[in-house]
Motif scaffolding. Structure first.
Motif, PDB file in Angstrom:
ATOM      1  N   GLN A  12      56.151  44.474  35.668  1.00  0.00           N
ATOM      2  CA  GLN A  12      55.805  43.711  36.859  1.00  0.00           C
ATOM      3  C   GLN A  12      55.215  44.589  37.959  1.00  0.00           C
ATOM      4  OE1 GLN A  12      58.863  44.396  35.871  1.00  0.00           O
ATOM      5  NE2 GLN A  12      60.234  44.849  37.588  1.00  0.00           N
ATOM      6  N   ILE A  13      55.309  45.898  37.801  1.00  0.00           N
ATOM      7  CA  ILE A  13      54.802  46.838  38.797  1.00  0.00           C
ATOM      8  C   ILE A  13      53.358  47.197  38.483  1.00  0.00           C
ATOM      9  CG2 ILE A  13      55.071  49.170  39.739  1.00  0.00           C
ATOM     10  CD1 ILE A  13      58.089  48.825  39.036  1.00  0.00           C
ATOM     11  N   CYS A  14      52.531  47.171  39.505  1.00  0.00           N
ATOM     12  CA  CYS A  14      51.128  47.564  39.375  1.00  0.00           C
ATOM     13  C   CYS A  14      50.932  48.860  40.155  1.00  0.00           C
ATOM     14  CB  CYS A  14      50.224  46.465  39.936  1.00  0.00           C
ATOM     15  SG  CYS A  14      48.459  46.860  39.900  1.00  0.00           S
ATOM     16  N   LYS A  32      55.389  43.553  43.535  1.00  0.00           N
ATOM     17  CA  LYS A  32      55.341  42.089  43.519  1.00  0.00           C
ATOM     18  C   LYS A  32      54.855  41.602  42.165  1.00  0.00           C
ATOM     19  CE  LYS A  32      53.388  38.141  46.032  1.00  0.00           C
ATOM     20  NZ  LYS A  32      52.472  37.720  47.130  1.00  0.00           N
ATOM     21  N   LYS A  33      55.544  40.652  41.582  1.00  0.00           N
ATOM     22  CA  LYS A  33      55.186  40.146  40.261  1.00  0.00           C
ATOM     23  C   LYS A  33      53.822  39.452  40.273  1.00  0.00           C
ATOM     24  CE  LYS A  33      59.904  39.431  38.574  1.00  0.00           C
ATOM     25  NZ  LYS A  33      60.871  38.451  38.031  1.00  0.00           N
ATOM     26  N   LYS A  34      53.130  39.552  39.152  1.00  0.00           N
ATOM     27  CA  LYS A  34      51.847  38.887  38.928  1.00  0.00           C
ATOM     28  C   LYS A  34      50.791  39.281  39.958  1.00  0.00           C
ATOM     29  CE  LYS A  34      54.006  34.917  36.654  1.00  0.00           C
ATOM     30  NZ  LYS A  34      54.157  33.455  36.596  1.00  0.00           N
ATOM     31  N   SER A  35      50.825  40.558  40.367  1.00  0.00           N
ATOM     32  CA  SER A  35      49.856  41.042  41.355  1.00  0.00           C
ATOM     33  C   SER A  35      48.733  41.851  40.725  1.00  0.00           C
ATOM     34  CB  SER A  35      50.574  41.918  42.394  1.00  0.00           C
ATOM     35  OG  SER A  35      51.128  43.072  41.772  1.00  0.00           O
ATOM     36  N   HIS A  36      48.834  42.134  39.438  1.00  0.00           N
ATOM     37  CA  HIS A  36      47.915  43.075  38.798  1.00  0.00           C
ATOM     38  C   HIS A  36      46.450  42.659  38.914  1.00  0.00           C
ATOM     39  CE1 HIS A  36      51.876  43.524  37.120  1.00  0.00           C
ATOM     40  NE2 HIS A  36      51.556  44.645  36.501  1.00  0.00           N
ATOM     41  N   ALA A  37      46.162  41.405  38.614  1.00  0.00           N
ATOM     42  CA  ALA A  37      44.768  40.949  38.612  1.00  0.00           C
ATOM     43  C   ALA A  37      44.141  41.046  39.992  1.00  0.00           C
ATOM     44  CB  ALA A  37      44.686  39.509  38.093  1.00  0.00           C
ATOM     45  N   SER A  38      44.921  40.768  41.032  1.00  0.00           N
ATOM     46  CA  SER A  38      44.369  40.773  42.385  1.00  0.00           C
ATOM     47  C   SER A  38      44.355  42.163  43.019  1.00  0.00           C
ATOM     48  CB  SER A  38      45.171  39.820  43.285  1.00  0.00           C
ATOM     49  OG  SER A  38      46.536  40.212  43.341  1.00  0.00           O
ATOM     50  N   LEU A  39      45.246  43.052  42.593  1.00  0.00           N
ATOM     51  CA  LEU A  39      45.385  44.331  43.286  1.00  0.00           C
ATOM     52  C   LEU A  39      44.748  45.523  42.579  1.00  0.00           C
ATOM     53  CD1 LEU A  39      49.021  44.285  44.714  1.00  0.00           C
ATOM     54  CD2 LEU A  39      46.871  43.964  45.926  1.00  0.00           C
ATOM     55  N   LEU A  40      44.745  45.535  41.254  1.00  0.00           N
ATOM     56  CA  LEU A  40      44.284  46.741  40.558  1.00  0.00           C
ATOM     57  C   LEU A  40      42.836  47.066  40.889  1.00  0.00           C
ATOM     58  CD1 LEU A  40      44.939  49.048  38.678  1.00  0.00           C
ATOM     59  CD2 LEU A  40      44.299  47.592  36.749  1.00  0.00           C
ATOM     60  N   GLY A  41      41.988  46.052  40.956  1.00  0.00           N
ATOM     61  CA  GLY A  41      40.589  46.288  41.318  1.00  0.00           C
ATOM     62  C   GLY A  41      40.450  46.890  42.700  1.00  0.00           C
ATOM     63  N   ALA A  42      41.266  46.394  43.645  1.00  0.00           N
ATOM     64  CA  ALA A  42      41.232  46.920  45.020  1.00  0.00           C
ATOM     65  C   ALA A  42      41.737  48.363  45.054  1.00  0.00           C
ATOM     66  CB  ALA A  42      42.076  46.040  45.933  1.00  0.00           C
ATOM     67  N   PHE A  43      42.805  48.652  44.297  1.00  0.00           N
ATOM     68  CA  PHE A  43      43.311  50.027  44.217  1.00  0.00           C
ATOM     69  C   PHE A  43      42.232  50.954  43.656  1.00  0.00           C
ATOM     70  CE2 PHE A  43      48.062  48.725  43.533  1.00  0.00           C
ATOM     71  CZ  PHE A  43      48.134  48.343  44.854  1.00  0.00           C
ATOM     72  N   THR A  44      41.556  50.504  42.618  1.00  0.00           N
ATOM     73  CA  THR A  44      40.523  51.315  41.973  1.00  0.00           C
ATOM     74  C   THR A  44      39.360  51.586  42.918  1.00  0.00           C
ATOM     75  OG1 THR A  44      41.088  50.399  39.801  1.00  0.00           O
ATOM     76  CG2 THR A  44      38.917  51.427  40.032  1.00  0.00           C
ATOM     77  N   LEU A  45      38.908  50.556  43.620  1.00  0.00           N
ATOM     78  CA  LEU A  45      37.806  50.720  44.559  1.00  0.00           C
ATOM     79  C   LEU A  45      38.160  51.733  45.648  1.00  0.00           C
ATOM     80  CD1 LEU A  45      35.012  49.886  45.545  1.00  0.00           C
ATOM     81  CD2 LEU A  45      36.089  47.994  46.790  1.00  0.00           C
ATOM     82  N   GLU A  46      39.383  51.657  46.146  1.00  0.00           N
ATOM     83  CA  GLU A  46      39.820  52.604  47.174  1.00  0.00           C
ATOM     84  C   GLU A  46      39.804  54.033  46.626  1.00  0.00           C
ATOM     85  OE1 GLU A  46      43.662  53.413  50.127  1.00  0.00           O
ATOM     86  OE2 GLU A  46      43.481  51.502  49.043  1.00  0.00           O
ATOM     87  N   ALA A  47      40.263  54.213  45.399  1.00  0.00           N
ATOM     88  CA  ALA A  47      40.285  55.542  44.789  1.00  0.00           C
ATOM     89  C   ALA A  47      38.869  56.072  44.560  1.00  0.00           C
ATOM     90  CB  ALA A  47      41.057  55.506  43.476  1.00  0.00           C
ATOM     91  N   VAL A  48      37.981  55.231  44.058  1.00  0.00           N
ATOM     92  CA  VAL A  48      36.602  55.649  43.801  1.00  0.00           C
ATOM     93  C   VAL A  48      35.895  56.014  45.104  1.00  0.00           C
ATOM     94  CG1 VAL A  48      34.343  54.859  42.999  1.00  0.00           C
ATOM     95  CG2 VAL A  48      36.383  54.387  41.632  1.00  0.00           C
ATOM     96  N   ASN A  49      36.110  55.227  46.132  1.00  0.00           N
ATOM     97  CA  ASN A  49      35.511  55.540  47.435  1.00  0.00           C
ATOM     98  C   ASN A  49      36.039  56.863  47.983  1.00  0.00           C
ATOM     99  OD1 ASN A  49      33.925  53.247  47.504  1.00  0.00           O
ATOM    100  ND2 ASN A  49      35.404  52.033  48.648  1.00  0.00           N
ATOM    101  N   TYR A  50      37.318  57.121  47.781  1.00  0.00           N
ATOM    102  CA  TYR A  50      37.919  58.389  48.229  1.00  0.00           C
ATOM    103  C   TYR A  50      37.287  59.564  47.487  1.00  0.00           C
ATOM    104  CZ  TYR A  50      41.484  61.896  49.302  1.00  0.00           C
ATOM    105  OH  TYR A  50      42.118  63.026  49.724  1.00  0.00           O
TER     106      TYR A  50
END
Length: 226
Positions: A12-14, A32-50
């Motif tokens: 359940q952890i992303c 938060k459960k069932k957050s992967h689809a909405s959050l992983l892309g945002a996490f990735t974009l932040e990392a790539v921009n960094y």
């Protein structure tokens, strides 16, 4: 300099972590459960921009390979493959239960020397995904889907302490009554925990074929009616 991106979505952890030479420089996590689809892309974009802002180059992507949540594993794998194709970099895959065992050994080995480590992921009903490791991350019993009962691991528990941990822990505590059974809460797989294992795999060039890799589901996907 080695820059790795690690992704963990098997439970359940992303989570996502960016590391330089084995040290985390960005760590994103949501419980938060069932957050992967909405959050992983945002996490990735932040990392790539960094990475781009600081003129780094991502050398490889590591993803938790399962077993675990079917949907979570699909999301993590798709994100990792897309990054590898897009940046033309290798893919590293790490078994989820090994990630959990590494964390437990790192935290507990001094308190429980010569113990066996048993990471457990809930596989629905009374089943769990599990494997047994020694303190050097050598497999004592192979990865399997297991049904927990009062006789589970009885032969091992006669001789050695077994440390049980993971989100399937509640299926064990009421059934396994040996004094050699120790139950530890709050150990779960994260992208930050993956860094050392990913660095080791990268140094050995232990890469996975991007086109053919599929997560270790172990069980067929089952739909439920809500």
């Amino acid at each position: 300099m080695t820059c790795l991106l690690t992704i963990e979505t098997s439970t359940q952890i992303c989570s996502l972590s960016l590391s330089i030479n084995g040290k985390s420089i960005m760590n994103k996590i949501c419980t938060k459960k069932k957050s992967h689809a909405s959050l992983l892309g945002a996490f990735t974009l932040e990392a790539v921009n960094y990475v781009r802002k600081n003129n780094y180059t991502i050398n490889a992507v590591a993803v938790s390979a399962g077993p675990g949540s079917y949907t979570g594993l699909r999301i993590g794998t798709s994100e990792a493959k897309g990054l590898c194709y897009g940046f033309d970099i290798p893919l590293i895959t790490i078994p989820t239960l090994k990630i959990m065992a590494f964390q437990a050994i790192h935290n507990l080995s001094l308190s429980f020397p010569n113990s066996i480590y048993c990471p457990i992921i809930d596989a629905e009903r009374m089943e769990v995904f599990t494997v047994l490791y020694d303190a050097n991350l050598n497999e004592i019993c192979p990865l399997k889907v297991d049904t927990i009962d009062e006789n589970s691991y009885k032969e091992f528990l006669k001789k050695r302490t077994i440390i049980f941990f993971g989100n399937g822990l509640n299926k064990c505590t009421n059934l396994i009554k040996s004094p050699n059974a120790i139950f530890i809460k709050d150990i779960y797989p994260t992208a930050k925990t993956m860094i050392y294992l990913a660095e080791t795999a990268f140094a050995k060039k232990e890469f996975t074929d991007i086109a053919y890799f599929e997560p270790f589901y172990l069980k067929e996907y089952q739909t439920t009616v809500t």
